[in-house]
Scaffold this active site. Structure first.
Site, PDB file in Angstrom:
ATOM      1  N   LYS A 101       0.897  -1.279   0.093  1.00  0.00           N
ATOM      2  CA  LYS A 101       0.083  -0.039   0.028  1.00  0.00           C
ATOM      3  C   LYS A 101       0.902   1.371   0.134  1.00  0.00           C
ATOM      4  CE  LYS A 101      -4.107  -2.067   0.117  1.00  0.00           C
ATOM      5  NZ  LYS A 101      -4.961  -1.687  -0.933  1.00  0.00           N
ATOM      6  N   GLU A 151      -9.541   6.044   3.265  1.00  0.00           N
ATOM      7  CA  GLU A 151     -10.496   4.927   3.896  1.00  0.00           C
ATOM      8  C   GLU A 151      -9.363   3.670   4.077  1.00  0.00           C
ATOM      9  OE1 GLU A 151      -9.847   5.256   0.659  1.00  0.00           O
ATOM     10  OE2 GLU A 151      -9.329   3.340   0.157  1.00  0.00           O
ATOM     11  N   SER A 199       1.681  -9.518  -0.885  1.00  0.00           N
ATOM     12  CA  SER A 199       1.327  -8.043  -0.806  1.00  0.00           C
ATOM     13  C   SER A 199       1.548  -7.623   0.440  1.00  0.00           C
ATOM     14  CB  SER A 199      -0.195  -7.914  -1.320  1.00  0.00           C
ATOM     15  OG  SER A 199      -1.171  -8.789  -0.649  1.00  0.00           O
TER      16      SER A 199
HETATM   17  C1  LIG Z   1      -1.710  -6.827   2.502  1.00  0.00           C
HETATM   18  C2  LIG Z   1      -2.855  -6.770   1.675  1.00  0.00           C
HETATM   19  N1  LIG Z   1      -3.087  -7.093   0.302  1.00  0.00           N
HETATM   20  C3  LIG Z   1      -4.274  -7.038  -0.335  1.00  0.00           C
HETATM   21  C4  LIG Z   1      -4.936  -6.028  -0.238  1.00  0.00           C
HETATM   22  C5  LIG Z   1      -6.002  -5.818  -1.092  1.00  0.00           C
HETATM   23  O1  LIG Z   1      -5.955  -4.711  -1.828  1.00  0.00           O
HETATM   24  P1  LIG Z   1      -5.711  -4.594  -3.156  1.00  0.00           P
HETATM   25  O2  LIG Z   1      -6.525  -5.449  -4.010  1.00  0.00           O
HETATM   26  O3  LIG Z   1      -5.825  -3.127  -3.794  1.00  0.00           O
HETATM   27  O4  LIG Z   1      -4.230  -4.904  -3.596  1.00  0.00           O
HETATM   28  C6  LIG Z   1      -4.906  -5.306   0.973  1.00  0.00           C
HETATM   29  C7  LIG Z   1      -5.978  -4.222   1.412  1.00  0.00           C
HETATM   30  O5  LIG Z   1      -5.950  -3.711   2.607  1.00  0.00           O
HETATM   31  C8  LIG Z   1      -3.839  -5.659   1.930  1.00  0.00           C
HETATM   32  O6  LIG Z   1      -3.564  -5.139   3.141  1.00  0.00           O
END
Ligand SMILES: Cc1ncc(COP(=O)(O)O)c(C=O)c1O
Lengths: 273, 403
Positions: free
Chosen positions: B96, B118, B385
């Site tokens: 993020k 948000e 992620s």
């Molecule tokens: C670690 C992590 N991965 C994925 C996401 C999902 O978001 P996005 O689909 O925008 O990557 C989030 C959202 O809070 C997250 O914290």
């Protein structure tokens, strides 16, 4: 001439500002709302805005959001909203009705089908909060073609440069939102509103209605002095909630306030425009 | 059907990816959104902007994040050679922050003095609070009450970073409602406030600029895989909430037509139930939060609630570019259940010594299904992620452990 055009022409002839009332379709339930709707013209509403309930009303404050959720909990839907209008029209063929809300419920109903059914029900105009001029192809242009006014919101952030785009394809009236904010927020002062209305009037001949933050007769009269119409919504739907708590009839409770506000607005004689 | 010569040319000037996207916002916001678009275009071609961004990504965030050969995971599954793109090693523990750095620099350029955002899992909230602290701007984070409950550690982190966390009590009290509330704040304070949207959703230009800021994930992956293996990956896997980590990984590879792409939605208690967050598998196109995309909704166009154990995936929509990639068939949109994600969470922790976020565990759950069927020379890059520290209470509860 459409019902809206006729109504504003009549108001001009009377030399006074109009009173636009907002209530949410199906709030607190279909039957009560139908009674409330039927009572609005006699109580002094010149134009009726009927909110189409939506689960995620991003531009509304807690009161109008709550009204929508109350309605949805009691089975409100686009079909029921259109039925309210159809039933209203059986008895009143003069008071303009404007549906107000967000695009998704219309999109889910189907734009073409919606326009046909809305027209047949006796809907005169649409205010769709999340359709700026940039998205005119979605609903505005088809609505105009179907003979339904597309009424746009102008706000304090709508500057000189942008006004023409906002006014293009707008008809019936323009809704000037007196503050940058959500419904139910504090009001702008009448001087600022007067200046803004004058600024808009340089660009257009269509009537300008002003809303947001009008809660009582005093404020309604102040706005009636500087605009073609005053819009009241939050204060009305809050009366529905209040009536439920007090265990009194919501329709009566709302209509009492409508009568007061109408009296205040009618008390303001307009200098000839 | 005409062949597209590129999958990377969107959006058009109105913010459309095919029929998706657009600018469905209140008039109050429209001038600002047009202004943001202008400023972003200017920033993109300004070397000073790029330089400051690169500097911060390197020395503050810790980029590039490693592309790590997950040997134990690979051996355990016995198929494809699996690499983790280690976004969980970034400062604040998730991808993020890549986007937040870009947006706060834009906010600065535009002279905005107040930041709002948000958050669902709290990762985007933490990343936003972090950059707001770094740049000395006051910051308000909107978070659903339900999410506040299940992501306590992140709530406390945001407060430590000086942000005000406002609990959102409306609707399902999760991410979508937090976004409604942030939009309400924005409409009210449009003169001084910059809204840092946390995923590839919202009105144009957000889906584009968030994608661009997250594309560093895929760009690095390409270079790193070339260095390690002498070729680009055969497949990519990422989880999807709004879709920013996935889009960041995928976008640089969209025109490499042999690269298979898998995006994993949250199937919650199962796609056959109503308790899931699979907006592509089970939604229909509609308009919410500024764009047209696939949405979980009923026949009347009322948005229905998403359900998943992972707060970061708990959203009834998906970014418009994903909606388009789905329709044109360039990416495969699959799903993993709560249970599969929990299993993957534990497996990764034990095998790799890496506790993944529950969101990322959805991507791993699909890897567990996919990899064994693939040959050993198949190169698979998975976006890790985020890290799972924030999720230990949720996981403990799901496993019936009292902390
Ligand atoms: C670690 C992590 N991965 C994925 C996401 C999902 O978001 P996005 O689909 O925008 O990557 C989030 C959202 O809070 C997250 O914290």
């Amino acid at each position: 001439m459409s019902r809206i055009d006729k109504r504003f022409a009549a108001l001009r002839a009377e030399g006074r500002a109009g009173f636009v009332t907002f209530i949410t379709a199906g709030d607190p339930d279909h039957e009560t709302c139908a009674r409330l709707l039927a009572g609005l013209p006699a109580a002094g509403a010149d134009v009726i805005e009927l909110g189409m309930p939506f689960s995620d009303p991003m531009a509304d404050g807690p009161s109008i959001e709550a009204a929508g959720l109350r309605a949805l909990a009691k089975g409100a839907s686009m079909q029921m909203t259109l039925k309210l209008v159809r039933d209203f029209r059986q008895k009143d063929n003069d008071t303009p009705i404007v549906l107000m809300g967000y695009f998704n419920p219309i999109s889910a109903y189907g734009v073409d089908r919606f326009l046909v059914d809305a027209k047949a029900a006796g809907v005169d105009g649409l205010i769709v909060v999340d359709l700026p001029p940039e998205e005119d192809d979605e609903l505005c242009l088809p609505a105009v073609k179907a003979g339904i006014h597309f009424i746009r919101l102008a706000t304090p952030t709508t500057d000189e440069q942008r006004l023409p785009a906002v006014l293009a394809n707008t008809s019936g009236f323009l809704y000037y939102v007196s503050i940058a904010g959500i419904t139910g927020a504090a009001a702008a002062d009448p001087d600022a509103v007067g200046k803004a209305v004058a600024r808009i009037k340089k660009h257009t001949k269509i009537p300008v209605a002003v809303g947001f933050g009008i809660r009582d007769g005093k404020r309604a009269a102040e706005i009636a002095r500087v605009a073609d119409a005053a819009v009241v919504g939050t204060a009305l739907v809050e009366r529905v909630a209040e009536a439920q708590i007090k265990g009194i009839d919501p329709a009566d409770h709302v209509l009492a306030l409508v009568r007061d506000l109408s009296k205040a607005i009618r008390g303001v004689a307009k200098a000839a425009a | 059907m005409t062949m597209l010569n590129s999958y990377r040319s969107g959006p058009d000037e109105k913010g459309h990816f095919g029929k998706f996207g657009g600018r469905f916002v209140a008039e109050t916001l429209m001038p600002l959104i047009l202004d943001l678009e202008k400023h972003y275009a200017a920033a993109k071609s300004d070397p000073a902007f790029r330089a400051e961004m690169d500097y911060l990504l390197k020395d503050y965030v810790g980029r590039p994040s490693p592309l790590y050969y997950a040997e134990p995971f690979t051996k355990h599954l016995g198929g494809a050679k699996i690499y983790f793109k280690r976004e969980e090693l970034n400062h604040t523990g998730a991808h993020k922050i890549n986007n937040c750095i870009g947006q706060i620099l834009l906010a600065k350029r535009m002279g905005k003095t107040r930041i709002i955002a948000e958050t669902g899992a709290g990762q985007h909230g933490v990343a936003t609070a972090t950059v707001a602290a770094r740049f000395g701007l006051p910051c308000v984070i909107y978070m659903g009450e339900v999410d506040i409950e299940r992501q306590q550690p992140n709530v406390f982190r945001m407060k430590l970073l000086g942000a005000e966390v406002r609990a959102v009590k409306s609707g399902s009290r999760t991410l979508k409602d937090a976004m409604n509330e942030a939009l309400r704040d924005w409409v009210t304070n449009v003169h001084d406030t910059f809204y840092i949207i946390g995923t590839v959703a919202g009105p144009h230009p957000y889906p584009m600029l968030v994608r661009d800021f997250q594309s560093v994930i895929g760009e690095e992956t390409r270079v790193q895989m070339m260095e390690k293996e002498g070729r680009i990956p055969d497949s990519l896997v990422a989880c999807i909430g709004g879709g920013s980590n996935a889009m960041g990984l995928f976008h640089p590879f969209l025109d490499d037509k042999d690269v298979q792409i898998y995006a994993v939605e949250a199937a919650g208690e199962g796609l056959e139930t109503t308790r899931h967050a699979a907006s592509l598998a089970k939604g229909v196109p509609g308009v919410l939060h500024g764009n047209r995309t696939y949405l979980l909704q009923d026949a009347d166009g009322q948005i229905t609630e998403a359900h998943t154990i992972s707060a970061g995936l708990d959203y009834p929509g998906i970014g418009p570019e994903h909606a388009w990639l789905h329709d044109v068939g360039r990416a495969n949109y699959v799903s993993a259940t709560d249970k599969e994600a929990l299993d993957a969470f534990q497996l990764c922790s034990r095998l790799e010594g890496i506790i993944p976020a529950l969101e990322s565990s959805h991507a791993l759950a699909h890897v567990i299904k996919l990899a064994p069927k693939l040959p050993k020379d198949h190169l698979m890059a998975v976006c890790l992620s985020g890290r799972g520290d924030k999720d230990i209470y949720t996981v403990a509860k799901a496993l019936g452990v009292k902390l």
